[in-house]
Write a protein that holds these residues in place. Structure first.
Motif, PDB file in Angstrom:
ATOM      1  N   THR A  58    -100.051 -57.231  94.853  1.00 31.38           N
ATOM      2  CA  THR A  58     -98.825 -57.398  95.628  1.00 31.38           C
ATOM      3  C   THR A  58     -98.678 -58.809  96.172  1.00 31.38           C
ATOM      4  OG1 THR A  58     -97.554 -56.427  97.447  1.00 31.38           O
ATOM      5  CG2 THR A  58     -99.908 -56.699  97.803  1.00 31.38           C
ATOM      6  N   GLN A  59     -99.787 -59.629  96.212  1.00 34.24           N
ATOM      7  CA  GLN A  59     -99.740 -61.013  96.672  1.00 34.24           C
ATOM      8  C   GLN A  59     -99.502 -61.998  95.518  1.00 34.24           C
ATOM      9  OE1 GLN A  59    -103.669 -60.971  98.274  1.00 34.24           O
ATOM     10  NE2 GLN A  59    -102.974 -60.508 100.389  1.00 34.24           N
ATOM     11  N   GLY A  60     -99.468 -61.443  94.270  1.00 31.43           N
ATOM     12  CA  GLY A  60     -99.267 -62.296  93.111  1.00 31.43           C
ATOM     13  C   GLY A  60    -100.560 -62.825  92.546  1.00 31.43           C
ATOM     14  N   VAL A  61    -101.666 -62.427  93.097  1.00 33.89           N
ATOM     15  CA  VAL A  61    -102.963 -62.883  92.604  1.00 33.89           C
ATOM     16  C   VAL A  61    -103.320 -62.051  91.385  1.00 33.89           C
ATOM     17  CG1 VAL A  61    -105.390 -63.193  93.157  1.00 33.89           C
ATOM     18  CG2 VAL A  61    -103.648 -63.534  94.923  1.00 33.89           C
ATOM     19  N   LYS A  62    -103.729 -62.780  90.321  1.00 35.20           N
ATOM     20  CA  LYS A  62    -104.081 -62.092  89.093  1.00 35.20           C
ATOM     21  C   LYS A  62    -105.588 -61.794  89.089  1.00 35.20           C
ATOM     22  CE  LYS A  62    -100.372 -64.123  86.314  1.00 35.20           C
ATOM     23  NZ  LYS A  62    -100.012 -64.898  85.094  1.00 35.20           N
ATOM     24  N   ILE A  63    -105.895 -60.547  88.808  1.00 35.84           N
ATOM     25  CA  ILE A  63    -107.297 -60.153  88.808  1.00 35.84           C
ATOM     26  C   ILE A  63    -107.595 -59.415  87.513  1.00 35.84           C
ATOM     27  CG2 ILE A  63    -107.419 -59.990  91.329  1.00 35.84           C
ATOM     28  CD1 ILE A  63    -107.245 -56.910  90.973  1.00 35.84           C
ATOM     29  N   GLN A 114    -103.370 -47.669  85.970  1.00 33.41           N
ATOM     30  CA  GLN A 114    -104.251 -48.558  86.733  1.00 33.41           C
ATOM     31  C   GLN A 114    -103.518 -49.841  87.115  1.00 33.41           C
ATOM     32  OE1 GLN A 114    -108.687 -48.895  85.901  1.00 33.41           O
ATOM     33  NE2 GLN A 114    -107.926 -50.794  84.947  1.00 33.41           N
ATOM     34  N   ARG A 115    -102.783 -50.477  86.165  1.00 33.81           N
ATOM     35  CA  ARG A 115    -102.007 -51.686  86.464  1.00 33.81           C
ATOM     36  C   ARG A 115    -100.938 -51.387  87.511  1.00 33.81           C
ATOM     37  NH1 ARG A 115    -101.939 -56.270  83.404  1.00 33.81           N
ATOM     38  NH2 ARG A 115    -103.369 -56.318  81.611  1.00 33.81           N
ATOM     39  N   GLN A 116    -100.334 -50.206  87.409  1.00 37.95           N
ATOM     40  CA  GLN A 116     -99.266 -49.848  88.354  1.00 37.95           C
ATOM     41  C   GLN A 116     -99.812 -49.764  89.781  1.00 37.95           C
ATOM     42  OE1 GLN A 116     -97.359 -46.177  87.369  1.00 37.95           O
ATOM     43  NE2 GLN A 116     -95.885 -46.318  89.060  1.00 37.95           N
ATOM     44  N   ILE A 117    -100.958 -49.166  89.961  1.00 41.04           N
ATOM     45  CA  ILE A 117    -101.538 -49.029  91.291  1.00 41.04           C
ATOM     46  C   ILE A 117    -102.002 -50.387  91.799  1.00 41.04           C
ATOM     47  CG2 ILE A 117    -103.347 -47.901  92.633  1.00 41.04           C
ATOM     48  CD1 ILE A 117    -101.082 -46.080  91.685  1.00 41.04           C
ATOM     49  N   VAL A 118    -102.588 -51.259  90.940  1.00 41.27           N
ATOM     50  CA  VAL A 118    -103.024 -52.587  91.370  1.00 41.27           C
ATOM     51  C   VAL A 118    -101.843 -53.384  91.921  1.00 41.27           C
ATOM     52  CG1 VAL A 118    -103.901 -54.833  90.547  1.00 41.27           C
ATOM     53  CG2 VAL A 118    -105.016 -52.696  89.867  1.00 41.27           C
ATOM     54  N   GLY A 119    -100.657 -53.234  91.326  1.00 39.78           N
ATOM     55  CA  GLY A 119     -99.486 -53.957  91.790  1.00 39.78           C
ATOM     56  C   GLY A 119     -99.017 -53.546  93.166  1.00 39.78           C
ATOM     57  N   THR A 120     -99.511 -52.494  93.717  1.00 36.60           N
ATOM     58  CA  THR A 120     -99.098 -52.053  95.058  1.00 36.60           C
ATOM     59  C   THR A 120    -100.129 -52.379  96.125  1.00 36.60           C
ATOM     60  OG1 THR A 120    -100.115 -49.864  94.717  1.00 36.60           O
ATOM     61  CG2 THR A 120     -97.811 -50.147  94.070  1.00 36.60           C
ATOM     62  N   LEU A 121    -101.240 -53.061  95.751  1.00 38.43           N
ATOM     63  CA  LEU A 121    -102.305 -53.340  96.698  1.00 38.43           C
ATOM     64  C   LEU A 121    -102.592 -54.826  96.759  1.00 38.43           C
ATOM     65  CD1 LEU A 121    -104.785 -50.491  95.643  1.00 38.43           C
ATOM     66  CD2 LEU A 121    -103.235 -50.470  97.597  1.00 38.43           C
ATOM     67  N   LEU A 126    -108.260 -53.947  97.507  1.00 36.13           N
ATOM     68  CA  LEU A 126    -109.043 -53.564  96.338  1.00 36.13           C
ATOM     69  C   LEU A 126    -110.530 -53.853  96.553  1.00 36.13           C
ATOM     70  CD1 LEU A 126    -106.739 -54.885  93.454  1.00 36.13           C
ATOM     71  CD2 LEU A 126    -107.274 -52.509  93.960  1.00 36.13           C
ATOM     72  N   TYR A 127    -110.818 -55.015  97.192  1.00 39.34           N
ATOM     73  CA  TYR A 127    -112.194 -55.439  97.357  1.00 39.34           C
ATOM     74  C   TYR A 127    -112.936 -54.558  98.364  1.00 39.34           C
ATOM     75  CZ  TYR A 127    -116.120 -58.630  98.084  1.00 39.34           C
ATOM     76  OH  TYR A 127    -117.381 -59.170  98.179  1.00 39.34           O
ATOM     77  N   LYS A 128    -112.248 -54.191  99.437  1.00 37.87           N
ATOM     78  CA  LYS A 128    -112.910 -53.459 100.516  1.00 37.87           C
ATOM     79  C   LYS A 128    -112.986 -51.941 100.276  1.00 37.87           C
ATOM     80  CE  LYS A 128    -111.741 -56.788 104.166  1.00 37.87           C
ATOM     81  NZ  LYS A 128    -111.038 -56.983 105.443  1.00 37.87           N
TER      82      LYS A 128
END
Length: 423
Positions: A58-63, A114-121, A126-128
């Motif tokens: 959600t911050q635009g950071v690619k992981i 999985q990609r859909q859920i990552v886009g909302t966090l 994700l890390y914590k």
């Protein structure tokens, strides 16, 4: 004709053809040649690696994200029974596909969610909290998998990374924060430790003094309790001895009482037996007495009847004898009257003449007993016993006139004298 189809418990065989579709699971089936076809559908768990590259948060950071999913055909219902609808649905979707094609289709479905859920966090989320991320992926993907006839057995996040160093910086920052917090925590902990040690030492001294006092009091209390326990033990022993002595005395008394009771019971039983025997004897005597009374009554009645019969007999005999006597009297009276008439006709001399004629017969009757005597023994001092017998017979014959006179009133002596004077 056909083939016998065997379906193991980890595989479902779908027989399709002229008879429609038939699912064989854990048993044997039959498929006709040419008109039916049998294909297998694996029910085992498939481990699928889900890799998502350059996923934007959600911050635009690619992981980069890598996870593992355990997927299988939903062959069982929650109650443990076979879920034929899910097996039929999976067969409809993937029966002609290979195992690799099935895994690829499922992997793409999982990777998309999985990609859909990552886009909302955020990266920090994700890390914590990877468990929350796994839960959200599971909630989103389960419905799609069920529509395909499958279920998600498990889903875990294995690795999260990025190509821009964001995760490393986040880690360094977090590391610095953690280091600072660790130093502060160490200092605070050391100070708190020294305070705690000092307080602990003071508390230890106080506790030691209190413990010593409590120990002394406890020893005194223990000694008092021990003395009290000894006293109670001595009392209990004395009470036990008293109870034992009382129990022994009661047992001895009970034994004597029981012996007396048994003896009394025996005496009562013997008395009862004698009483019953006497009652039986009384009943027997009553029966015998009653029988004797009945016999006596019957004998009395018999004697009474016999007496009545004898009385009647005597009465009849008496009446008969009276009648005989009456008739004899009448006959004798008739004879006497006839004699009197005759005597009147013959006169006094004729009567005398008859009496005199009878005298020899009377003398003969008097002497008749002597004629029946075979032997006579005379005892006499003067030898005159035989002559005395003759004299006695003559005296008896001489007394006949007197006897006739006493019986008839006829004086034979005078009559004989008159007869002599008349001659």
């Amino acid at each position: 004709m056909g083939n016998i189809v065997v379906a193991p418990p980890n595989s479902a065989v779908i027989v399709s053809g002229c008879r429609g579709n038939k699912i064989v699971l854990g048993r044997c089936g039959f498929a006709f040649w040419f008109i039916e076809e049998a294909r297998s559908l694996s029910l085992e768990i498939m481990t699928i690696t889900v890799t998502s590259q350059e996923c934007e948060t959600t911050q635009g950071v690619k992981i980069n994200l890598q996870s593992y999913a355990q997927v299988k055909v939903k062959s069982l219902k929650p109650d443990g029974t076979l879920n034929m609808e899910a097996i039929q649905l999976a067969a409809t979707n993937f029966l002609s596909a290979s195992q690799w094609e099935i895994q690829d289709a499922l992997q793409k479905t999982l990777e998309g969610h999985q990609r859909q859920i990552v886009g909302t966090l955020t990266v920090e989320e994700l890390y914590k909290d990877r468990a929350a991320f796994s839960e959200r992926v599971y909630e989103h993907v389960v419905d799609d998998l069920e529509r395909l006839g499958f279920e998600l057995a498990s889903y875990t996040v294995a690795e999260i990374s990025d190509s821009n160093g964001y995760m490393a910086a986040l880690g360094k920052t977090q590391t610095a924060i953690v280091a600072r917090e660790a130093a502060e925590g160490t200092a605070r902990n050391q100070a708190e430790s020294r305070k705690a040690i000092a307080k602990a030492n003071a508390d230890a001294d106080i506790v030691a003094a209190e413990n010593a006092e409590r120990s002394y009091i406890r020893r005194q209390q223990q000694e008092e309790a021990q003395a009290e326990a000894d006293r109670l033990l001595d009392l209990r022993k004395a009470q036990n001895r008293m109870e034992v002595n009382r129990a022994d005395a009661e047992a001895a008394s009970a034994k004597d009482i029981e012996y007396a009771k048994q003896k009394q019971a025996i005496v009562e039983a013997m008395a009862t037996q004698r009483l019953r025997e006497e009652e039986v004897m009384l009943k027997v005597k009553d029966v015998e007495l009653q029988q004797a009374v009945n016999v006596a009554r019957r004998e009395a009645e018999a004697l009474k009847l016999q007496a009545e019969a004898m009385g009647e007999k005597e009465r009849f005999v008496g009446e008969a004898e009276a009648d005989v006597i009456k008739m004899k009297g009448k006959a004798e009276n008739g004879i006497l009257r006839n004699r009197a008439e005759i005597y009147k006709k013959f006169g006094h001399d004729a009567i005398v003449q008859n009496v005199v004629e009878v005298l020899p017969a009377l003398a003969r009757e008097i002497a008749q007993p002597l004629g029946k005597t075979e032997k006579m023994i005379f005892v006499s001092s003067d030898g005159s016993s035989a002559s005395n017998l003759s004299k006695d017979i003559i005296k008896a014959a001489a007394q006949l006139p007197d006897a006739v006179e006493s019986l008839t009133g006829l004086d034979l002596k005078k009559a004989l004298k008159r007869l002599e004077g008349g001659k």
